[in-house]
Design a protein around this motif. Structure first.
Motif, PDB file in Angstrom:
ATOM      1  N   HIS A 103     -66.925  50.530 -42.618  1.00 21.45           N
ATOM      2  CA  HIS A 103     -67.435  50.976 -41.639  1.00 21.45           C
ATOM      3  C   HIS A 103     -67.693  49.629 -40.716  1.00 21.45           C
TER       4      HIS A 103
ATOM      5  N   GLU B 128     -71.466  49.580 -39.682  1.00 24.69           N
ATOM      6  CA  GLU B 128     -72.662  49.426 -40.219  1.00 24.69           C
ATOM      7  C   GLU B 128     -72.957  48.367 -40.464  1.00 24.69           C
TER       8      GLU B 128
ATOM      9  N   ARG C  34     -66.984  51.631 -35.785  1.00 26.99           N
ATOM     10  CA  ARG C  34     -66.854  51.960 -36.598  1.00 26.99           C
ATOM     11  C   ARG C  34     -65.773  51.824 -37.656  1.00 26.99           C
TER      12      ARG C  34
ATOM     13  N   HIS D 125     -73.105  51.984 -47.474  1.00 26.56           N
ATOM     14  CA  HIS D 125     -72.662  52.198 -45.893  1.00 26.56           C
ATOM     15  C   HIS D 125     -74.527  52.510 -44.920  1.00 26.56           C
ATOM     16  N   SER D 126     -74.584  53.179 -43.892  1.00 27.41           N
ATOM     17  CA  SER D 126     -75.579  53.314 -43.306  1.00 27.41           C
ATOM     18  C   SER D 126     -76.074  54.595 -42.601  1.00 27.41           C
TER      19      SER D 126
ATOM     20  N   GLU E 154     -75.874  55.369 -48.953  1.00 29.81           N
ATOM     21  CA  GLU E 154     -76.495  55.388 -47.268  1.00 29.81           C
ATOM     22  C   GLU E 154     -77.784  55.508 -47.401  1.00 29.81           C
TER      23      GLU E 154
HETATM   24 ZN   LIG Z   1     -70.434  54.485 -43.288  1.00 30.21          ZN
END
Ligand SMILES: [Zn+2]
Length: 308
Positions: free
Chosen positions: A22, A25, A64, A114-115, A173
């Motif tokens: 994404h 992120e 994103r 991810h975040s 994440e």
């Molecule tokens: Zn993500």
């Protein structure tokens, strides 16, 4: 404790560490960017680690995605209307690249960074209950007591995550952090988890000797909960302040979940659940205000016998 000498398990020869799947992120995107220039901390003796900066086009515009969510595009059976989408061809390119990088197959394990804007802390998003993943979860909790794992296992649904290219591994994440923001603590913790995952695979390949907790909590998908929405399809209420930031904490019947702009309060109906991804920015478009899970206590001690 897991005994040593698990010689019958399949050794892992190729590992993928992906970031920027994404584009907004920044935690994973900047770590991937860094590791593409210096991967010395990712090198281990018994396997090769490959680094992927998944969606650089989305990163350039701090979105994103460009056309569609890349992390919902690794699903060959999906019927796609907009088949000229940049992310679909990117997904195909990534699969081809992996085939050539990993000797004709997919990586033995994938960690996708991810975040989240939700208060998930150090979280892992699993998509299956593979013994490898549960043992790795136990291994990480032995080192980071505040790691939590959400099992995103939707019945009759194949979301098309990048992680679906391998049954081993998961998304890492960490949050809360706003999109398009570098939060040093999140970046440092994400890198530490990646390094620990690679250390675990080194043990997996030679026999797991580290002590592990006998049980670990696993938060298992029950269902998504959408915002109340008006006729224009926009949310007509917000996540209630008493629910905000309470990811992985029990939500009891009768507790508030939404606050309307007129001050009206929606209460939780049903039994006790453990919400995750509460008020995640990216999920407004997906119809998810939060996801409710059941907290499962997974026994780790007996897992070795299930290894194949
Ligand atoms: Zn993500």
């Amino acid at each position: 404790m897991i005994e040593s000498g698990v010689s019958h398990i399949e050794k892992i020869r190729h590992v993928l560490v992906a970031g920027g799947t994404h584009g907004n992120e920044y935690t994973g995107a900047f770590l991937a960017r860094h590791w593409l220039s210096d991967d010395s901390s990712l090198k281990r003796d018994s396997f090769s680690t490959h680094v992927l900066f998944s969606n650089q086009e989305a990163f350039k515009i701090c979105k994103r995605y460009v056309d569609r969510d890349l992390n919902r595009s690794f699903n060959p059976s999906e019927t796609v209307s907009n088949n000229r989408a940049l992310e679909l061809s990117r997904a195909r390119d990534i699969e081809q690249w992996l085939l050539s990088a990993c000797g004709g197959g997919m990586p033995g394990a994938i960690f996708d960074l991810h975040s989240t804007t939700a208060n998930m802390g150090k979280s892992l998003v699993l998509t299956n209950r593979e013994p490898f993943n549960l043992l790795l979860l136990a291994y990480l909790r032995q080192r980071f007591a505040d790691v939590n794992a959400y099992l995103w296992e939707e019945p009759n649904s194949q979301p098309g995550f990048l992680n679906s290219l391998s049954s081993k591994g998961f998304a890492i994440e960490i949050g809360p952090v706003a999109n398009g923001v570098l939060h040093a603590e999140c970046v440092v913790n994400t890198a530490a988890l990646v390094h620990a995952c690679l250390d675990f695979i080194e043990e997996w390949n030679s026999g797991i000797n580290s002590p592990l907790p006998s049980r670990v909590p696993l938060y298992c998908f029950r269902r998504h909960v959408d915002y109340p929405r008006g006729s224009d399809n926009l949310p007509s209420a917000m996540v209630h302040p008493e629910l905000q930031n309470r990811d992985f904490q029990a939500l009891q019947p009768g507790e508030p979940v939404f606050l309307g702009f007129d001050g009206s309060v929606t209460l939780w109906e049903g039994d006790t659940v453990w919400p995750v991804f509460i008020n995640e920015a990216a999920y407004y478009e997906k119809g998810i205000a939060f996801t409710v899970t059941d907290k499962l206590d997974v026994e780790i001690s007996g897992l070795k016998s299930k290894l194949s």
